[in-house]
Scaffold this motif. Structure first.
Motif, PDB file in Angstrom:
ATOM      1  N   MET A 189       1.134  -1.278  -0.008  1.00 19.91           N
ATOM      2  CA  MET A 189      -0.283   0.164  -0.099  1.00 19.91           C
ATOM      3  C   MET A 189       0.876   1.391   0.112  1.00 19.91           C
ATOM      4  O   MET A 189       1.874   1.565   0.724  1.00 19.91           O
ATOM      5  CB  MET A 189      -1.070  -0.286   0.973  1.00 19.91           C
ATOM      6  N   ASP A 190       0.450   2.286  -0.718  1.00 25.11           N
ATOM      7  CA  ASP A 190       1.273   3.385  -0.856  1.00 25.11           C
ATOM      8  C   ASP A 190       1.468   4.403   0.598  1.00 25.11           C
ATOM      9  O   ASP A 190       0.420   4.239   0.910  1.00 25.11           O
ATOM     10  CB  ASP A 190       0.884   4.118  -1.849  1.00 25.11           C
ATOM     11  N   ASP A 191       2.501   5.066   0.776  1.00 24.69           N
ATOM     12  CA  ASP A 191       2.867   5.606   2.435  1.00 24.69           C
ATOM     13  C   ASP A 191       1.534   6.900   1.759  1.00 24.69           C
ATOM     14  O   ASP A 191       1.747   7.810   2.355  1.00 24.69           O
ATOM     15  CB  ASP A 191       3.835   5.387   2.695  1.00 24.69           C
ATOM     16  N   ASN A 192       1.971   7.237   1.056  1.00 27.73           N
ATOM     17  CA  ASN A 192       2.009   9.003   0.505  1.00 27.73           C
ATOM     18  C   ASN A 192       0.732   9.392   0.129  1.00 27.73           C
ATOM     19  O   ASN A 192      -0.768   8.431  -0.021  1.00 27.73           O
ATOM     20  CB  ASN A 192       2.714   9.324  -1.147  1.00 27.73           C
ATOM     21  N   PRO A 193      -0.711   9.854   0.955  1.00 32.27           N
ATOM     22  CA  PRO A 193      -1.932  10.154   1.237  1.00 32.27           C
ATOM     23  C   PRO A 193      -2.122  11.057  -0.055  1.00 32.27           C
ATOM     24  O   PRO A 193      -1.790  11.816  -1.187  1.00 32.27           O
ATOM     25  CB  PRO A 193      -2.089  11.006   2.229  1.00 32.27           C
ATOM     26  N   VAL A 194      -3.203  10.093  -0.866  1.00 29.31           N
ATOM     27  CA  VAL A 194      -3.382  11.647  -1.715  1.00 29.31           C
ATOM     28  C   VAL A 194      -3.852  12.920  -1.934  1.00 29.31           C
ATOM     29  O   VAL A 194      -4.546  12.989  -0.783  1.00 29.31           O
ATOM     30  CB  VAL A 194      -4.543  10.161  -2.784  1.00 29.31           C
ATOM     31  N   ILE A 195      -3.336  13.604  -2.809  1.00 29.93           N
ATOM     32  CA  ILE A 195      -3.530  14.442  -2.486  1.00 29.93           C
ATOM     33  C   ILE A 195      -5.003  15.199  -3.154  1.00 29.93           C
ATOM     34  O   ILE A 195      -5.479  15.444  -4.253  1.00 29.93           O
ATOM     35  CB  ILE A 195      -2.919  15.699  -3.466  1.00 29.93           C
ATOM     36  N   GLU A 196      -6.103  15.503  -2.271  1.00 27.77           N
ATOM     37  CA  GLU A 196      -7.259  15.636  -2.379  1.00 27.77           C
ATOM     38  C   GLU A 196      -7.787  16.570  -3.103  1.00 27.77           C
ATOM     39  O   GLU A 196      -8.551  17.016  -4.270  1.00 27.77           O
ATOM     40  CB  GLU A 196      -8.421  14.678  -2.043  1.00 27.77           C
ATOM     41  N   THR A 197      -7.021  17.950  -2.489  1.00 25.49           N
ATOM     42  CA  THR A 197      -7.820  19.146  -3.429  1.00 25.49           C
ATOM     43  C   THR A 197      -5.985  19.598  -4.313  1.00 25.49           C
ATOM     44  O   THR A 197      -5.121  19.087  -3.766  1.00 25.49           O
ATOM     45  CB  THR A 197      -7.603  19.818  -1.534  1.00 25.49           C
ATOM     46  N   SER A 198      -6.630  20.947  -4.476  1.00 26.22           N
ATOM     47  CA  SER A 198      -5.194  21.042  -5.230  1.00 26.22           C
ATOM     48  C   SER A 198      -4.048  21.857  -4.909  1.00 26.22           C
ATOM     49  O   SER A 198      -4.433  22.064  -3.433  1.00 26.22           O
ATOM     50  CB  SER A 198      -5.634  22.018  -6.594  1.00 26.22           C
ATOM     51  N   ILE A 199      -2.536  22.484  -5.304  1.00 30.48           N
ATOM     52  CA  ILE A 199      -1.734  21.921  -4.093  1.00 30.48           C
ATOM     53  C   ILE A 199      -1.881  23.978  -5.006  1.00 30.48           C
ATOM     54  O   ILE A 199      -2.388  24.274  -5.665  1.00 30.48           O
ATOM     55  CB  ILE A 199      -0.474  22.433  -4.893  1.00 30.48           C
ATOM     56  N   LEU A 242      15.036  23.482  -2.461  1.00 32.56           N
ATOM     57  CA  LEU A 242      14.140  23.307  -2.696  1.00 32.56           C
ATOM     58  C   LEU A 242      13.861  22.044  -1.511  1.00 32.56           C
ATOM     59  O   LEU A 242      13.852  22.275  -1.174  1.00 32.56           O
ATOM     60  CB  LEU A 242      13.831  22.856  -3.900  1.00 32.56           C
ATOM     61  N   TYR A 243      12.302  22.131  -0.914  1.00 31.07           N
ATOM     62  CA  TYR A 243      11.623  20.970   0.006  1.00 31.07           C
ATOM     63  C   TYR A 243      10.405  20.793   0.374  1.00 31.07           C
ATOM     64  O   TYR A 243       9.671  21.899   0.222  1.00 31.07           O
ATOM     65  CB  TYR A 243      12.622  21.101   1.350  1.00 31.07           C
ATOM     66  N   LEU A 272       7.454  18.032   2.455  1.00 27.43           N
ATOM     67  CA  LEU A 272       7.678  17.069   2.866  1.00 27.43           C
ATOM     68  C   LEU A 272       7.824  15.926   1.958  1.00 27.43           C
ATOM     69  O   LEU A 272       6.605  15.588   1.226  1.00 27.43           O
ATOM     70  CB  LEU A 272       6.160  17.572   3.663  1.00 27.43           C
ATOM     71  N   PRO A 273       8.514  15.108   2.960  1.00 26.60           N
ATOM     72  CA  PRO A 273       7.809  13.252   2.425  1.00 26.60           C
ATOM     73  C   PRO A 273       6.416  13.204   2.303  1.00 26.60           C
ATOM     74  O   PRO A 273       6.911  12.248   0.685  1.00 26.60           O
ATOM     75  CB  PRO A 273       8.488  12.542   3.586  1.00 26.60           C
ATOM     76  N   GLU A 274       6.135  12.636   2.706  1.00 28.67           N
ATOM     77  CA  GLU A 274       4.352  12.719   2.573  1.00 28.67           C
ATOM     78  C   GLU A 274       3.809  13.438   1.086  1.00 28.67           C
ATOM     79  O   GLU A 274       2.073  13.007   0.812  1.00 28.67           O
ATOM     80  CB  GLU A 274       3.438  12.719   3.553  1.00 28.67           C
ATOM     81  N   PHE A 275       4.560  14.736   1.240  1.00 29.88           N
ATOM     82  CA  PHE A 275       3.547  15.544  -0.078  1.00 29.88           C
ATOM     83  C   PHE A 275       3.999  14.979  -1.693  1.00 29.88           C
ATOM     84  O   PHE A 275       4.129  15.603  -2.707  1.00 29.88           O
ATOM     85  CB  PHE A 275       3.281  16.584   0.185  1.00 29.88           C
ATOM     86  N   ARG A 276       6.167  14.526  -1.288  1.00 26.25           N
ATOM     87  CA  ARG A 276       6.672  14.243  -2.671  1.00 26.25           C
ATOM     88  C   ARG A 276       5.585  12.964  -3.131  1.00 26.25           C
ATOM     89  O   ARG A 276       5.251  12.230  -3.060  1.00 26.25           O
ATOM     90  CB  ARG A 276       8.127  13.536  -1.867  1.00 26.25           C
ATOM     91  N   LYS A 277       6.803  13.083  -5.093  1.00 28.05           N
ATOM     92  CA  LYS A 277       6.037  12.417  -6.417  1.00 28.05           C
ATOM     93  C   LYS A 277       4.689  13.113  -6.093  1.00 28.05           C
ATOM     94  O   LYS A 277       3.686  11.914  -7.152  1.00 28.05           O
ATOM     95  CB  LYS A 277       6.180  10.768  -5.891  1.00 28.05           C
ATOM     96  N   ARG A 278       4.155  13.954  -5.909  1.00 28.81           N
ATOM     97  CA  ARG A 278       2.542  14.471  -6.743  1.00 28.81           C
ATOM     98  C   ARG A 278       2.705  15.657  -7.772  1.00 28.81           C
ATOM     99  O   ARG A 278       1.859  16.597  -7.772  1.00 28.81           O
ATOM    100  CB  ARG A 278       1.962  14.603  -5.426  1.00 28.81           C
ATOM    101  N   GLY A 279       3.663  16.372  -7.871  1.00 29.91           N
ATOM    102  CA  GLY A 279       4.509  16.876  -8.441  1.00 29.91           C
ATOM    103  C   GLY A 279       4.352  18.627  -7.873  1.00 29.91           C
ATOM    104  O   GLY A 279       4.400  20.141  -8.666  1.00 29.91           O
ATOM    105  N   GLY A 294       6.856  20.093  -5.711  1.00 26.56           N
ATOM    106  CA  GLY A 294       8.051  20.689  -6.312  1.00 26.56           C
ATOM    107  C   GLY A 294       8.345  21.190  -7.339  1.00 26.56           C
ATOM    108  O   GLY A 294       9.243  22.289  -8.058  1.00 26.56           O
ATOM    109  N   ARG A 295       8.025  20.008  -8.319  1.00 26.33           N
ATOM    110  CA  ARG A 295       7.266  20.905  -9.709  1.00 26.33           C
ATOM    111  C   ARG A 295       6.950  22.464  -9.865  1.00 26.33           C
ATOM    112  O   ARG A 295       7.816  22.878 -10.673  1.00 26.33           O
ATOM    113  CB  ARG A 295       6.618  19.825 -11.102  1.00 26.33           C
ATOM    114  N   VAL A 296       5.574  22.600  -9.298  1.00 26.74           N
ATOM    115  CA  VAL A 296       4.938  23.706  -9.317  1.00 26.74           C
ATOM    116  C   VAL A 296       5.969  25.077  -9.077  1.00 26.74           C
ATOM    117  O   VAL A 296       5.845  25.374  -9.225  1.00 26.74           O
ATOM    118  CB  VAL A 296       3.253  23.600  -8.119  1.00 26.74           C
ATOM    119  N   LEU A 297       6.292  23.884  -7.679  1.00 28.68           N
ATOM    120  CA  LEU A 297       7.335  24.723  -6.795  1.00 28.68           C
ATOM    121  C   LEU A 297       8.476  25.556  -7.684  1.00 28.68           C
ATOM    122  O   LEU A 297       8.646  27.799  -7.970  1.00 28.68           O
ATOM    123  CB  LEU A 297       7.778  24.779  -5.527  1.00 28.68           C
ATOM    124  N   VAL A 298       8.884  24.945  -8.321  1.00 30.17           N
ATOM    125  CA  VAL A 298      10.338  25.318  -9.608  1.00 30.17           C
ATOM    126  C   VAL A 298       9.809  25.677 -10.729  1.00 30.17           C
ATOM    127  O   VAL A 298      10.022  27.436 -10.493  1.00 30.17           O
ATOM    128  CB  VAL A 298      10.754  24.278  -9.493  1.00 30.17           C
TER     129      VAL A 298
END
Length: 127
Positions: free
Chosen positions: A1-11, A96-97, A99-106, A108-112
């Motif tokens: 099971m994926d340890d990362n929560p699904v981001i239900e709202t937009s960033i 750039l940082y 939080l681990p539970e929000f990685r691989k969800r885009g 960092g890309r949005v911040l950059v």
């Protein structure tokens, strides 16, 4: 099971202000505890809240962006201009940082992307 929560709202992203100091410092300290060599400093050398708030104040040479999920700060990045007079036309990204539970969800890309967009809109910055 994926340890990362699904981001239900937009960033959402925005420039951080001194009012964001507590959330910013919390994320920054977490980053330094996790990967101190990546940030060039140690948690124990970080400035206190008052000095951090001063640093968060936007200037012609520096601003900080934050990524939020609802009202929670989940990622940070800094856009800075070089200080030398002959290098003022250059800017760089640092710190750039996400939080681990929000990685691989885009996040960092949005911040950059936001920081680069800001750099392209800043008078005098060419690189």
């Amino acid at each position: 099971m994926d340890d990362n929560p699904v981001i239900e709202t937009s960033i959402s992203t925005r420039v951080l202000t001194p009012a964001d100091v507590e959330a910013y410092r919390s994320v920054r300290l977490r980053a330094l505890h996790e990967r101190p060599p990546a940030f060039g400093s140690l948690p124990e050398t970080e400035p206190d809240l008052a000095e951090t708030a001063v640093r968060l104040a936007e200037s012609m040479d520096r601003c900080f962006f934050g990524a939020f999920q609802v009202k929670r700060l989940i990622g940070i990045i800094r856009l800075s201009r070089y200080e030398a007079i002959n290098e003022k036309h250059r800017a760089y990204l640092a710190g750039l940082y996400v939080l681990p539970e929000f990685r691989k969800r885009g996040c960092g890309r949005v911040l950059v992307s936001q920081a680069l967009h800001r750099a392209t809109m800043t008078a005098g910055v060419r690189r």
